[in-house]
Design an enzyme around this catalytic site. Structure first.
Site, PDB file in Angstrom:
ATOM      1  N   GLY A  59       0.781  -1.232   0.000  1.00  0.00           N
ATOM      2  CA  GLY A  59       0.000   0.000   0.000  1.00  0.00           C
ATOM      3  C   GLY A  59       0.811   1.279   0.000  1.00  0.00           C
ATOM      4  O   GLY A  59       0.328   2.316   0.461  1.00  0.00           O
ATOM      5  N   HIS A  88       0.927   0.359 -13.372  1.00  0.00           N
ATOM      6  CA  HIS A  88       1.693  -0.865 -13.616  1.00  0.00           C
ATOM      7  C   HIS A  88       3.171  -0.503 -13.730  1.00  0.00           C
ATOM      8  O   HIS A  88       3.531   0.457 -14.424  1.00  0.00           O
ATOM      9  CB  HIS A  88       1.207  -1.558 -14.887  1.00  0.00           C
ATOM     10  CG  HIS A  88       1.893  -2.869 -15.121  1.00  0.00           C
ATOM     11  ND1 HIS A  88       1.614  -3.998 -14.389  1.00  0.00           N
ATOM     12  CD2 HIS A  88       2.886  -3.212 -15.989  1.00  0.00           C
ATOM     13  CE1 HIS A  88       2.403  -4.982 -14.791  1.00  0.00           C
ATOM     14  NE2 HIS A  88       3.171  -4.537 -15.757  1.00  0.00           N
TER      15      HIS A  88
END
Ligand code: GAR
Length: 189
Positions: A15, A112
């Site tokens: 995270g 990504h």
């Protein structure tokens, strides 16, 4: 009175992107409120970070549902309750399905760690590193049914000629956090 844009972040792991975006929102650096964290791993560090920051969380286990359609319907319900306008995937390691895509068409983006279309899928940093790549990069794109497909919104390349994957990962995260925050700011304009 127009309020801040409400966004949801979907994450499965550490995270660091979630934390960077949430802190940018709290600090007023983006005109957004992170209204919801969605995680498919209740024990992930990202859920602890959300708790510390006081951000509402929907953490679920896919195995508790009969199908992807069913857990995605639950996600959609929580997003709609929180009046979410934009969904940002940040290390959410599941393919998004029809139920979520049709409810939030054109409003789901993903980060990504490669210059797509190169190095799709899991462990993209390691894939590129092992390949001997010297110009690395990060992509933010709209999400469709394909794996790391969908129209590209932003890319940031950088050079790395070293041999330390931990150092490389640290560089990746710094680039990711800045690019994601800037891209969200632009999209919400
Ligand atoms: C990030 O590097 C992100 O680009 C990647 O997962 C990591 C999550 O890190 N996403 C993908 O590989 C998606 N295919 P974080 O949990 O520290 O934000």
């Amino acid at each position: 009175m127009a309020g801040k844009h409400k966004i949801a972040i979907f994450a499965s792991g550490t995270g660091s992107n979630f934390e960077a975006i949430a802190k940018a929102a709290i600090g007023g650096r983006i005109d957004a409120e992170v209204a919801l964290l969605v995680s498919d791993r209740p024990s992930a560090r990202v859920c602890e970070v959300a708790k510390e920051l006081g951000i509402e969380t929907f953490a679920f286990c896919a195995k508790d549902y009969d199908s992807k359609q069913e857990y995605e319907a639950a996600i959609v319900e929580r997003c709609q309750m929180a009046e979410v306008e934009l969904i940002c995937l940040a290390g959410y390691m599941r393919l998004v399905g029809e139920t979520l895509l049709s409810a939030y068409e054109g409003k789901i983006i993903n980060i990504h760690p490669s210059l797509l279309p190169a190095f799709k899928g899991k462990d993209a940093i390691k894939q590129a590193f092992n390949y001997g790549v010297k110009v690395f990069g990060v992509t933010i794109h709209y999400v469709d049914m394909s794996l790391d497909g969908g129209q590209i919104i932003a890319q940031q390349a950088f050079n790395y000629n070293g041999y330390d994957i931990n150092e490389l990962e640290t560089m990746f995260h710094a680039v990711e956090h800045t690019l994601y925050i800037n891209t969200i700011r632009e999209i919400l304009k």
